[in-house]
Motif scaffolding. Structure first.
Motif, PDB file in Angstrom:
ATOM      1  N   PHE A 186     -24.830  65.260 107.988  1.00 34.43           N
ATOM      2  CA  PHE A 186     -24.111  64.362 107.087  1.00 34.43           C
ATOM      3  C   PHE A 186     -22.933  63.713 107.809  1.00 34.43           C
ATOM      4  O   PHE A 186     -22.763  62.494 107.782  1.00 34.43           O
ATOM      5  CB  PHE A 186     -23.609  65.160 105.875  1.00 34.43           C
ATOM      6  CG  PHE A 186     -22.925  64.334 104.830  1.00 34.43           C
ATOM      7  CD1 PHE A 186     -23.647  63.781 103.798  1.00 34.43           C
ATOM      8  CD2 PHE A 186     -21.560  64.107 104.886  1.00 34.43           C
ATOM      9  CE1 PHE A 186     -23.020  63.013 102.832  1.00 34.43           C
ATOM     10  CE2 PHE A 186     -20.929  63.336 103.933  1.00 34.43           C
ATOM     11  CZ  PHE A 186     -21.665  62.793 102.902  1.00 34.43           C
ATOM     12  N   LEU A 187     -22.136  64.536 108.479  1.00 36.32           N
ATOM     13  CA  LEU A 187     -20.943  63.991 109.149  1.00 36.32           C
ATOM     14  C   LEU A 187     -21.340  63.081 110.303  1.00 36.32           C
ATOM     15  O   LEU A 187     -20.687  62.060 110.555  1.00 36.32           O
ATOM     16  CB  LEU A 187     -20.056  65.131 109.654  1.00 36.32           C
ATOM     17  CG  LEU A 187     -19.333  65.879 108.541  1.00 36.32           C
ATOM     18  CD1 LEU A 187     -18.676  67.136 109.077  1.00 36.32           C
ATOM     19  CD2 LEU A 187     -18.277  64.986 107.902  1.00 36.32           C
ATOM     20  N   LEU A 188     -22.440  63.445 110.976  1.00 33.90           N
ATOM     21  CA  LEU A 188     -22.910  62.614 112.091  1.00 33.90           C
ATOM     22  C   LEU A 188     -23.273  61.221 111.578  1.00 33.90           C
ATOM     23  O   LEU A 188     -22.836  60.199 112.121  1.00 33.90           O
ATOM     24  CB  LEU A 188     -24.118  63.289 112.729  1.00 33.90           C
ATOM     25  CG  LEU A 188     -24.461  62.866 114.147  1.00 33.90           C
ATOM     26  CD1 LEU A 188     -23.407  63.373 115.104  1.00 33.90           C
ATOM     27  CD2 LEU A 188     -25.825  63.406 114.543  1.00 33.90           C
ATOM     28  N   ALA A 189     -24.067  61.187 110.490  1.00 31.51           N
ATOM     29  CA  ALA A 189     -24.479  59.907 109.929  1.00 31.51           C
ATOM     30  C   ALA A 189     -23.266  59.149 109.400  1.00 31.51           C
ATOM     31  O   ALA A 189     -23.128  57.933 109.584  1.00 31.51           O
ATOM     32  CB  ALA A 189     -25.501  60.126 108.813  1.00 31.51           C
ATOM     33  N   TRP A 190     -22.367  59.886 108.756  1.00 31.07           N
ATOM     34  CA  TRP A 190     -21.163  59.279 108.171  1.00 31.07           C
ATOM     35  C   TRP A 190     -20.330  58.611 109.266  1.00 31.07           C
ATOM     36  O   TRP A 190     -19.872  57.470 109.119  1.00 31.07           O
ATOM     37  CB  TRP A 190     -20.361  60.376 107.476  1.00 31.07           C
ATOM     38  CG  TRP A 190     -19.176  59.929 106.721  1.00 31.07           C
ATOM     39  CD1 TRP A 190     -17.908  59.758 107.217  1.00 31.07           C
ATOM     40  CD2 TRP A 190     -19.094  59.603 105.322  1.00 31.07           C
ATOM     41  NE1 TRP A 190     -17.073  59.361 106.219  1.00 31.07           N
ATOM     42  CE2 TRP A 190     -17.766  59.249 105.047  1.00 31.07           C
ATOM     43  CE3 TRP A 190     -20.033  59.587 104.293  1.00 31.07           C
ATOM     44  CZ2 TRP A 190     -17.342  58.884 103.773  1.00 31.07           C
ATOM     45  CZ3 TRP A 190     -19.607  59.209 103.045  1.00 31.07           C
ATOM     46  CH2 TRP A 190     -18.273  58.864 102.795  1.00 31.07           C
ATOM     47  N   GLU A 191     -20.126  59.318 110.361  1.00 33.99           N
ATOM     48  CA  GLU A 191     -19.327  58.774 111.458  1.00 33.99           C
ATOM     49  C   GLU A 191     -20.027  57.589 112.110  1.00 33.99           C
ATOM     50  O   GLU A 191     -19.389  56.599 112.458  1.00 33.99           O
ATOM     51  CB  GLU A 191     -19.060  59.847 112.511  1.00 33.99           C
ATOM     52  CG  GLU A 191     -17.750  60.567 112.380  1.00 33.99           C
ATOM     53  CD  GLU A 191     -16.560  59.652 112.209  1.00 33.99           C
ATOM     54  OE1 GLU A 191     -15.871  59.387 113.198  1.00 33.99           O
ATOM     55  OE2 GLU A 191     -16.320  59.179 111.079  1.00 33.99           O
ATOM     56  N   ALA A 192     -21.357  57.709 112.269  1.00 34.27           N
ATOM     57  CA  ALA A 192     -22.098  56.591 112.852  1.00 34.27           C
ATOM     58  C   ALA A 192     -21.899  55.351 111.988  1.00 34.27           C
ATOM     59  O   ALA A 192     -21.634  54.252 112.495  1.00 34.27           O
ATOM     60  CB  ALA A 192     -23.585  56.941 112.943  1.00 34.27           C
ATOM     61  N   MET A 193     -21.973  55.546 110.666  1.00 33.70           N
ATOM     62  CA  MET A 193     -21.759  54.441 109.728  1.00 33.70           C
ATOM     63  C   MET A 193     -20.364  53.848 109.923  1.00 33.70           C
ATOM     64  O   MET A 193     -20.198  52.629 110.003  1.00 33.70           O
ATOM     65  CB  MET A 193     -21.942  54.986 108.319  1.00 33.70           C
ATOM     66  CG  MET A 193     -21.624  54.068 107.194  1.00 33.70           C
ATOM     67  SD  MET A 193     -21.918  54.919 105.616  1.00 33.70           S
ATOM     68  CE  MET A 193     -20.324  55.645 105.315  1.00 33.70           C
TER      69      MET A 193
END
Lengths: 665, 221
Positions: free
Chosen positions: A130-137
């Protein structure tokens, strides 16, 4: 298999950016993201209509022995559906927008990857993913904001955005850390069963609200949003305002309902109050803007506030055991999220066309564009009407449902809510009314009257995929306003995931009528309303034709008080907002107006000065920033050191941690 | 596992730790390299002893790698390198020798304390040996920090690796493939460090890494 295929698509979308490095392939980017987003959209529609069973899948990637978990359920599917739809329409717009971009290399690689990263967030099923995707976003949208980095203000916007995005992620990391510590696992399924004390759970909720809320734009964490959203290229603004805020709302819902169970009514009260403040302050700020895209960005803040009002209300009902009311409030919130993604994308795309045709976003240099750009004007008008919650458009349905659920509030047992609810209802009504005024201003100053600059007078438009995209969105706004029942059936799997019931269970909802039973005997029928409006219009037209005289009369021209034919004598953006600026906004924004009149003998011009400041920025951010900058300066000194010093830092950290282990035991 | 075998393993680790202190104390480069060679040889013996004790023949391969590369090849290569570069053979300590030794003793105490407070505190014997291995690692780190000389830093790095191998062998867990790849990575490190030494010697006529601080194109605070 479903989920696997969708993940494959999303990853493909995230990696297609490589194609942008080859000039020949750059033209394939927009069609590709169009095709992928459309596939995701239709897939999700199918998933939601079937109300299919949740799926989970995990890969041995990422952190060893934990892996990455992905999943799909009603809530995720609903937000993916929003993402897919907006991704599709914005990609259609981009088909003809990107070729005109001066430096496509600054946008193209990040555009599909941004959509892909946003889609990954609802699919993630553990904190790491979740955090990985969130940061990528966050990072990819930052890169897109910086696309026009030479324009005035963009670098400042990017800087503030980066800071606030880091702050938000830090809060989310804190929330997940508390959850992980309590449950012993990083995956959401482990966290769901965790037993949390009231204090810990409340800390998680507040951190999630700050983390997801800063991305969504709740006051007072919204400061980056009106800077960053307008600075991005218009299709990206549409995505950021229309969709990225929804992903943030998803993040909050996932933590508050999915992981914490939303079991304490005080949380709902907190969210409700913050939502109401956000709605009112957001729309007031929007009213005062002179920049078209900034106005739209502040209006996003307002709508996010309305959505949070719905969520907070639903949390309170849910915690008090009033499941029907909770479902109605959540349905209203999610419907408004969906509607907002439609009309805000539409309005930003329209603003993008205005910007492309005239080269300015300054309302005081626009005007009269309806003649040169009728297609843009009409679609923008539909978007403006929808966001102002005029029936029979979609914005009305969701705000009506929201007010209905607010009106059920008196049944709540808590004394505090009895005080808060009337205030909230008034705030929501005020926000809705001000939003209408704001969009009369946005549409009127931009498209009506006479051109305030030669560029505006010369503005032209051509039919292109851009207009197709806008017509699609406008059509959807009307369609959903007339038959909202169709969308409600898509929302129900998401809502049942959170409150355990769906609106179908207790509402008469056939093709003609929408009756939320929970709210008593009120009903809404878009079709009948449309018929009545149509009949009324025809009747009025007929009456005018019959009663009005068409005899020629000769009289002096009524010149609207503008005898010298100067376009400056029209209403300006500032003068239109003046009553509200003086009446409501004055104490909140420290408004001061000064007129410098020259002395009677002087032939010089008089000057009007308007002093206005954002008190949230001045009182909250300005005092903190020197402290943070000073801290950053000190930390900066730790960089640029001899290698030996770096080793020493590592060594000291190691020693301190080891000593910590010893002392802990 | 009888008493004598354990005592022997213990003694070997203890002497290795002593060698780490010797490394801390050395002021001359050849002395450093010799002390390192001795430590590596002791490691080789300790690993073979564990191979006998645990009855795991694959540990003999590990021992062979250690003896061949770390006790023979790397020290000889380093000595040759020093001769070819013909630099002054003194190591300028950044931290005074006495203070470094005192600090080293504190680190030994710390690693013992850490190991005794670890969850498996019941298995005392293993823990003491792990404590020694951890102390060797920390002392290697200390050498890298307390000495500004490039050769001393290479030796410190390799001595950290000695401690790691010792810990892994005693924990009875390290697969052969890991050991081989670690040995390989140490060789790569030697190559990189060697190249690095050639270059700074070439440019500054010294192996003192302090001379690097001025050439990074950045202003120092």
């Amino acid at each position: 298999m479903h989920l696997f295929a969708i993940l494959f698509l999303v990853f493909l979308l995230a990696t297609i950016s490589v194609a942008a490095l080859v000039p020949k392939w750059q033209r394939a980017i927009a069609p590709f993201s169009l095709a992928t987003s459309a596939t995701v959209f239709f897939w999700m529609i199918a998933f939601l209509i079937k109300d299919a069973a949740p799926q989970e899948i995990s890969f041995p990637l990422g952190i060893p022995s934990i892996g990455m978990h992905f999943g799909l359920d009603g809530l995720s599917a609903f937000f993916l559906m929003i993402l897919g739809l907006s991704g599709t329409v914005v990609s259609i717009y981009a088909l003809s927008y990107f070729p005109h971009e001066k430096e496509p290399g600054r946008i193209l690689p990040f555009f599909p990857a941004f959509i892909g990263a946003m889609m990954l967030v609802p699919l993630a099923r553990d904190a790491f993913t979740f955090l990985l995707a969130w940061e990528a976003m966050s990072i990819l949208s930052w890169a897109l904001v910086m696309a026009h980095h030479k324009e005035h203000g963009t670098q400042h916007a990017g800087y503030v955005y980066l800071l606030m995005a880091s702050f938000g992620t830090f809060c989310l990391i804190g929330a997940f850390a508390l959850l992980t510590a309590a449950s012993g696992g990083l995956s959401f399924s482990a966290m769901q069963g965790a037993k949390l004390s009231f204090g810990t759970a409340s800390a998680v909720l507040v951190l999630a609200l700050a983390g997801a809320g800063s991305k969504a734009g709740i006051v007072p964490l919204h400061v980056w949003l009106p800077l960053a959203h307008p600075a991005a290229p218009s299709p990206v603004s549409a995505l950021m305002s229309g969709v990225m805020t929804k992903v943030a709302i998803y993040g909050f819902l996932r933590i508050a309902f999915g992981l914490l169970g939303a079991s304490i009514w005080q949380w709902g009260a907190l969210v409700l109050v913050i939502g109401a403040i956000t709605a009112v302050l957001g729309v007031l700020q929007a009213m005062l803007q002179n920049d078209l895209k900034k106005l739209l960005a502040y209006s996003t803040v307002e709508n996010v506030g309305l959505i949070f009002v719905g969520i907070g209300l639903s949390m309170t009902f849910h915690a008090s055991g009033m499941e029907m009311a909770a479902t109605l409030a959540m349905t209203a919130a999610l419907l408004h999220a969906f509607n907002h993604s439609l009309f805000k994308s539409l309005l930003f795309l329209g603003a993008g066309r205005v910007l492309a045709a005239t080269g300015t976003r300054d309302l005081d240099k626009l005007g009269g564009l309806m003649r040169g750009m009728p297609l843009t004007a009409w679609t923008f008008l539909i978007g403006a009407m929808a966001i102002s919650a005029l029936p029979p458009l979609n914005g009305f349905v969701s705000e009506w449902l929201l007010l209905q659920s607010l009106l059920m509030g008196p049944a709540l047992p808590q004394a505090l809510m009895k005080i808060l609810l009337p205030i909230t209802i008034v705030s929501v009504a005020l926000a809705a009314a001000l939003a209408a005024a704001t969009f009369i201003k946005a549409f009127g100053i931009t498209f009506l009257g006479r051109a305030r600059s030669p560029e505006a007078a010369a503005a032209k438009e051509f039919k292109s995929p851009e207009t197709t995209a806008m017509f699609l969105l406008a059509g959807l706004c009307i369609l959903i306003g007339i038959i909202p029942q169709a969308v409600l059936s898509l929302i129900s799997p998401a809502v049942s995931h959170m409150t355990g019931a769906t609106i179908q269970h207790f509402a008469v909802s056939n093709l003609l009528f929408l009756v939320p039973k929970a709210a008593g005997s009120v009903s809404y029928s878009g079709i009948i309303l449309l018929l009545l409006l149509g009949l009324g219009g025809v009747a009025a037209f007929a009456l005018l034709r019959i009663l009005a005289s068409n005899k020629t009369r000769i009289s002096p021209i009524w010149d609207c008080g503008t005898p010298d034919n100067d376009t400056l004598a029209q209403y300006t953006a500032g003068s239109f907002a003046q009553p509200i600026r003086r009446g409501i906004a004055a104490p909140l924004f420290d408004v001061r107006e000064m007129v410098d009149m020259p002395p009677p003998s002087d032939m010089g011009t008089a000057h009007f000065h308007l002093h206005m400041q954002d008190l949230i920025w001045n009182r909250m951010y300005a005092p903190i920033s020197p402290f943070i900058l000073g801290l950053a300066d000190r930390l900066n000194k730790m960089q640029h050191r001899p290698t030996r010093h770096y080793l020493m830092f590592m060594f000291t950290t190691l020693i301190i941690l080891l000593a910590g282990i010893v002392l802990w035991k | 596992m009888n008493g004598f075998e354990n005592d022997m393993a213990h003694t070997l680790s203890g002497v290795m730790l002593l060698m780490s202190f010797l490394l801390l104390y050395q002021r001359r480069i050849p002395g450093l390299i010799h002390a390192f060679a001795i430590q590596a040889a002791l490691l080789g013996i300790a690993v073979s002893w564990q191979a006998v004790m645990q009855g795991e023949p694959h540990l003999f391969i590990t021992a062979l790698i250690v003896l061949l590369f770390k006790a023979a090849f790397i020290p000889i290569a380093l000595l040759k390198l020093i001769q070819r570069l013909s630099v002054p053979q003194a190591v300028e300590p950044v931290m005074a020798i006495g203070r470094t030794m005192l600090f080293g003793i504190i680190l030994c105490g710390l690693s013992l304390a850490v190991m005794q407070s670890s969850p498996q505190a019941s298995a005392l014997i293993v823990n003491e040996k792990l404590a020694m291995a951890l102390a060797i690692v920390l002392l290697g780190f200390l050498i890298m920090i307390a000495r500004q000389n490039a050769v001393a830093q290479v030796i410190g790095f390799m001595s950290i690796e000695n401690g790691l191998v010792l810990a892994a062998v005693e924990a009875k867990g390290m697969p052969l493939i890991v050991e081989i790849s670690v040995a390989f990575s140490v060789l790569v490190a030697l190559a990189v460090f060697g190249l690095f030494m050639f270059h700074i010697k070439d440019r500054f006529d010294t192996l003192d890494t302090a001379s690097l601080e001025n050439v990074r194109g950045e202003e120092l605070p």
